[in-house]
Each structure stands twice: as C-alpha cells, then as structure tokens.
Write an enzyme that holds these catalytic residues in place. Structure first.
Site, PDB file in Angstrom:
ATOM      1  N   ASP A 116     -43.841   8.043 -21.718  1.00  0.00           N
ATOM      2  CA  ASP A 116     -43.457   9.279 -21.419  1.00  0.00           C
ATOM      3  C   ASP A 116     -41.914   9.560 -21.861  1.00  0.00           C
ATOM      4  O   ASP A 116     -41.460  10.640 -21.240  1.00  0.00           O
ATOM      5  CB  ASP A 116     -43.522   9.347 -19.797  1.00  0.00           C
ATOM      6  CG  ASP A 116     -42.775   8.208 -19.070  1.00  0.00           C
ATOM      7  OD1 ASP A 116     -42.448   7.282 -19.607  1.00  0.00           O
ATOM      8  OD2 ASP A 116     -42.846   8.513 -17.969  1.00  0.00           O
ATOM      9  N   GLU A 122     -35.907  -4.671 -15.771  1.00  0.00           N
ATOM     10  CA  GLU A 122     -35.110  -4.827 -16.931  1.00  0.00           C
ATOM     11  C   GLU A 122     -34.001  -6.025 -16.671  1.00  0.00           C
ATOM     12  O   GLU A 122     -33.819  -6.916 -17.685  1.00  0.00           O
ATOM     13  CB  GLU A 122     -34.138  -3.610 -17.290  1.00  0.00           C
ATOM     14  CG  GLU A 122     -34.873  -2.216 -17.514  1.00  0.00           C
ATOM     15  CD  GLU A 122     -35.259  -1.596 -16.402  1.00  0.00           C
ATOM     16  OE1 GLU A 122     -35.219  -2.249 -15.094  1.00  0.00           O
ATOM     17  OE2 GLU A 122     -35.673  -0.306 -16.362  1.00  0.00           O
TER      18      GLU A 122
HETATM   19  N1  UDP Z   1     -47.379   2.127 -16.525  1.00  0.00           N
HETATM   20  C1  UDP Z   1     -48.458   1.440 -16.411  1.00  0.00           C
HETATM   21  N2  UDP Z   1     -49.352   1.193 -15.009  1.00  0.00           N
HETATM   22  C2  UDP Z   1     -48.843   2.153 -14.098  1.00  0.00           C
HETATM   23  C3  UDP Z   1     -47.968   2.834 -14.443  1.00  0.00           C
HETATM   24  C4  UDP Z   1     -47.085   2.912 -15.126  1.00  0.00           C
HETATM   25  O1  UDP Z   1     -48.695   0.815 -17.455  1.00  0.00           O
HETATM   26  O2  UDP Z   1     -49.786   1.939 -12.993  1.00  0.00           O
HETATM   27  C5  UDP Z   1     -46.634   2.398 -17.609  1.00  0.00           C
HETATM   28  C6  UDP Z   1     -46.425   3.873 -18.110  1.00  0.00           C
HETATM   29  O3  UDP Z   1     -47.271   4.502 -18.897  1.00  0.00           O
HETATM   30  C7  UDP Z   1     -45.007   3.938 -18.633  1.00  0.00           C
HETATM   31  C8  UDP Z   1     -44.356   2.708 -17.919  1.00  0.00           C
HETATM   32  O4  UDP Z   1     -45.497   2.137 -17.349  1.00  0.00           O
HETATM   33  O5  UDP Z   1     -45.189   3.383 -19.915  1.00  0.00           O
HETATM   34  C9  UDP Z   1     -43.479   3.181 -16.815  1.00  0.00           C
HETATM   35  O6  UDP Z   1     -44.079   4.153 -15.924  1.00  0.00           O
HETATM   36  P1  UDP Z   1     -43.541   5.257 -15.270  1.00  0.00           P
HETATM   37  O7  UDP Z   1     -43.216   6.074 -16.434  1.00  0.00           O
HETATM   38  O8  UDP Z   1     -44.582   5.827 -14.472  1.00  0.00           O
HETATM   39  O9  UDP Z   1     -42.364   4.918 -14.621  1.00  0.00           O
HETATM   40  P2  UDP Z   1     -40.940   5.654 -14.306  1.00  0.00           P
HETATM   41  O10 UDP Z   1     -40.560   5.817 -15.665  1.00  0.00           O
HETATM   42  O11 UDP Z   1     -41.153   6.777 -13.480  1.00  0.00           O
HETATM   43  O12 UDP Z   1     -40.053   4.586 -14.026  1.00  0.00           O
HETATM   44 MN    MN Z   2     -41.397   7.036 -17.142  1.00  0.00          MN
END
Ligand code: UDP
Ligand code: MN
Length: 489
Positions: free
Chosen positions: A345, A428
């Site tokens: 995203d 990270e």
């Molecule tokens: N993701 C995943 N499983 C989950 C939630 C998220 O594989 O249950 C992946 C999601 O597609 C993204 C990454 O982990 O590539 C980070 O998730 P998200 O964008 O929801 O987290 P944020 O950016 O809000 O911290």
């Molecule tokens: Mn995200």
C-alpha cells in the site's frame, strides 16, 4: 545485338507487321533481362541474409541504452532508458498473450463451453517453482514466447568475458483442460555470466535472441531435437545488480488495486524480482492473474501469520511471516543484489530503486507520511548519521519505517540468523538489530543524503466488502463475470 536483327527484318519484311515483330522481339528481350536481373538480385539477397545470420552480435547492439550524457548511473536519462528497455518488450509479449487468453476465454463463454477457471499453483507447486533451476526458467520462458509462424534455429554460442549480469525472464503459462493454470514466475538472476553467451536467430527476421548458456541448454531440451517454432525474443542483459522486492499482501477488497499500482511502479525497474508473499494458507488465482497481467518478474508465495497472533485482540505483527518467508527465499535462491521490503500500500518513486540497488550493507532514507511528524528520517549532520527523527521512538535503536531501508543480499547471507520479530511496532528495529554487527558509519545515506523524500507510507481507505450480486437480475450479463473478480475479506 538487337539492332542488326531488327534491321534485317525490316529489309526483308514488308509493311506494318514486320515493324510489330521488331517491337515484340525488343519487348521480349527486355522482359528476359529484367527477369534475370530480378532473379540474380534475389539470390544475392538470400545469400546476404544467410551471411548476416552467421555473424556474431556486436555488443552495442545488445545494450542500446547506456547513458552517454552522464557518467552517473542515477541520472534521469539512465532511468528513462529502462522505459524502453528490451525487458519491457518481453513483458509486453507476455501481457499481450494474457490478453489473448482473455479473448479466448470470452469466446469459450459465448460458445457455451463454460469459463476456463484460473487457478494458481498450490503450495507444493510453488515450492517446486521456487526451487526451479535456471534451466527450467529459460525453458518455460521460451514456451511463452512461442508463436506458430516463426522458426527458431539455435546457433553457435559465442562467449565474451564481460562481467555484466544477465536477467532471465520466465513466464510460464500452462494450460490444462478444462482448467487453466496461469502462473507467471520470473527470476531475476545474477549469473556472473557473460554479456552475450548465446546468439540465436530466426531465419525469417534476423532478430537475435540474447540469452544465457542455461537458456541455450534448456532450449535444446525443450526442442527435444525437433524444430521448435519460437518467436525470437530479447532477454535483458544488464549491468545493475538485481533487486529483490519483498511485498507482504493479504486478502481484502483493496488487494488487487494495491498490487496493480505497485506492480506498474515496479515495471519501470529493470533486473528486479518481485516476491509477492500473501498472508494466507493458499494462493489466490485472482492475485496470480493480476500479477500475470502486470508482467513484472515475480514469485507468488504464501506465509500465513501464526494462529496465536491472528487471534490476539492487541496489535498484530502485520506482514512479518511474509517478510521472513521472503528472507528464506533469498537465502535459498539469491547470491547478490539488494533486498527491500515494499508494503503493497505504500508509494515509491522509482529513483529510490536505482539508488538502493548499489547498497553495500544497509542503506537508509526518509519516508513521508509517518506519524504526526509527517516523516521518519535519519538525522544527518555534516554528512554523518547522528540519530533518527520519528514521531515514535519507543526505545528503538533504529526508529525507522519499513519503507526506509534496504539491505545487501550478501550482507544478509553473512548473517544467517537475521529475521524479523513478531513484535508489533518493533519489526524494523528487530530486523536491523539482527543484522549486527552494523556500524552507524556503515549505513549508506540515500535520497541526496536524506534530503529528499522518495517513499511514502501511504494508507488506503478501508472499503466495505461488496454486496452479493442479484443473479436473477444480472446472472446473464457481464456483471456475473465482474462479480468473480471481487476480493472479499
Ligand atoms: N499485511 C499482511 N497481513 C495482515 C495485515 C497486513 O500481510 O494481516 C501486509 C500488508 O499487505 C502490508 C504490510 O503487511 O503489505 C503492512 O500492513 P499494513 O499496511 O496494514 O500496516 P501499516 O502500514 O498500517 O502499518
Ligand atoms: Mn501500510
């Protein structure tokens, strides 16, 4: 020679008819000369074409897009050259075929044969495809570019000892009746091989196929000694180190949109393997289909989040099992290049890819749209890394965003224990700590020494799942097809 004859006719003959005879004889002779001339020219042309087909390929014919205007590999024209890279042609070919498949499918529908179902490989298939050798990759690539009308003739292989790396693009499309297995699996490969190991020409077009020794072997196997009809297609040969982009993804209404947007960004980047790893127990045919359509070299794997984290009411370690699966893949399949965690995203300026691919150990740069501070970034004073600016430090040694660093594959290999912890907020930090020993002075500062923002932690608005289609009303319309493309949670 003609003239005396004509005169003779004129003297002996009488009147108009003899005059006509002269003209006819002259016409016939001209015709004869023209025929001989055309035939000779044709023979020469055929001989010339044959001669050219035996000539080795000049290096400058292979790498057309080197930047003459600037010695810097990061200049915009250098990057722009990728847009016209031969790899793009390879992708276009694959894409074109995909569209063709769509048409065939629609045709089937109209003929009442029922839809061909797309299904992705199961975990075993993936494991096989993942461990597939270069030879297999080249073989399946060739099957993709097959066209019925041109004839491939593998020819002599000529080796040069340049240190350029090559990328082998593999696109497998296996059809089984009545189902269609559509798996595009492509491997960016660094062979310490040659700029040009094999030169293949088609008899019809004189275009040359640049491929690796493996491809050459595989092609031999694929042919099985029988002339195989293949369209001559270019496989990119390029100097920059390969990039391995690890993208965690999971099922939700936005999934295909996110992957499509990211995929087309990555399509501008050469020598890249996209590791799309889904938090699921099995692959989703719609995702495989989307990846096929985009045409970026990819591996589609699965790595479910462990149950204990799924059930928790607290923050979840999102995308951690996926990223660790990506690291395992690299340990098993990559020897050099650079890895980067690109969430599906986020937003990426392609300049950052050209900068990160030269990472020696670990590189870092700012990420926009992180917490209320609006940015997360290393702090640089007088060219030196002084600390980190982030809205939330939380006792982290490396308070950075997932989109803000890249790691050399060799460096990862030297740290076999390195992995990402299932610790929300500390993914990270945990991963970077596991790369120890790593000196602050060894961290490379990209994006103009962290004075530019080239990546953003964007977040997509959650969409509610689509309502089911009223089949009584729309069952016999296009909506019945579209309905199947929707990813529901
Ligand atoms: N993701 C995943 N499983 C989950 C939630 C998220 O594989 O249950 C992946 C999601 O597609 C993204 C990454 O982990 O590539 C980070 O998730 P998200 O964008 O929801 O987290 P944020 O950016 O809000 O911290
Ligand atoms: Mn995200």
């Amino acid at each position: 020679m003609l003239l005396p004859q004509a005169k003779e006719v004129k003297l002996n003959g009488s009147g108009v008819s003899s005059n006509n005879n002269n003209k006819m004889a002259l016409g016939k002779s001209i015709k004869m000369y023209l025929t001989i001339f055309v035939a000779t020219t044709c023979v020469y042309m055929v001989l010339y074409q044959y001669h050219m087909s035996r000539q080795p390929l000049a290096t400058n014919e292979v790498i057309k897009h080197t930047d003459k205007s600037s010695s810097s590999p990061l200049s915009s024209s250098f990057i722009a050259s990728y847009l016209w890279s031969p790899a793009a042609n390879v992708n276009t070919t694959a894409m074109g075929q995909g569209q063709g498949e769509g048409q065939r499918q629609r045709q089937r529908q109209r003929q009442g044969q029922g839809p061909i179902q797309l299904h992705a490989p199961n975990a075993t298939d993936i494991a096989t495809s993942t461990s597939a050798s270069m030879a297999a990759s080249a073989m399946s690539f060739l099957s993709t570019v097959s066209l019925p009308l041109t004839l491939s003739s593998s020819s002599s292989s000529s080796s040069s000892s340049s240190d350029a790396k090559s990328i082998i693009t593999r696109t497998t499309t296996t059809r089984t009746a009545p189902a269609l297995t559509s798996t595009t699996t492509t491997a960016a490969t660094t062979t310490t091989s040659t700029t040009r190991t094999t030169t293949t020409t088609t008899r019809t077009t004189q275009k040359r196929l640049v491929t690796s020794g493996h491809a050459q072997n595989a092609m031999g196997k694929a042919d099985g000694g029988v002339a195989h009809k293949t369209r001559s297609t270019f496989i990119a040969v390029s100097k920059p180190p390969p990039l391995y982009i690890i993208t965690p993804t999971y099922r939700r209404p936005e999934q295909l949109a996110e992957l499509t947007r990211l995929g087309y960004t990555l399509k501008h980047v050469l020598n890249l393997l996209w590791l799309v790893i889904e938090d699921a127990n099995r692959t989703n045919p719609l995702v495989a289909h989307t990846l096929d359509r985009i045409g970026v070299p990819y591996e589609y794997l699965v790595a479910p989040m462990p149950e204990q984290y799924k059930l928790t009411k607290r923050a979840k370690p999102r995308g951690v099992s996926n990223r660790n699966r990506g690291l395992d893949y690299l340990r098993a399949n990559a020897t050099e290049g650079v890895l980067y965690f690109a969430d599906d995203d986020n937003t990426y300026d392609i300049n950052i890819f050209e900068q990160m691919r030269y990472t020696k150990k670990v590189s870092m740069w700012p990420v926009g749209l992180v917490t209320k501070t609006g940015v997360s970034s290393p702090i640089i004073r007088e060219g030196k890394l002084e600390g980190y600016y982030d809205g939330w430090i939380g006792g982290r040694k490396y308070p950075v965003d997932m989109a803000g660093f890249a790691v050399s594959v060799k460096f990862l290999h030297e740290r076999p224990q390195a992995k990402m912890p299932f610790k929300p907020g500390y993914e990270e930090d945990g991963f970077l700590r596991s790369l120890a020993p790593l000196d602050n002075a060894e961290i490379e500062l990209l994006a103009d020494e962290c004075r530019e923002i080239l990546t953003w932690h964007t977040q997509t608005k959650k969409n509610s799942p689509a309502l089911p289609l009223n089949m009584t009303r729309y069952g016999h319309t296009n909506l019945a097809f579209i309905e199947k493309l929707l990813v529901r949670p």
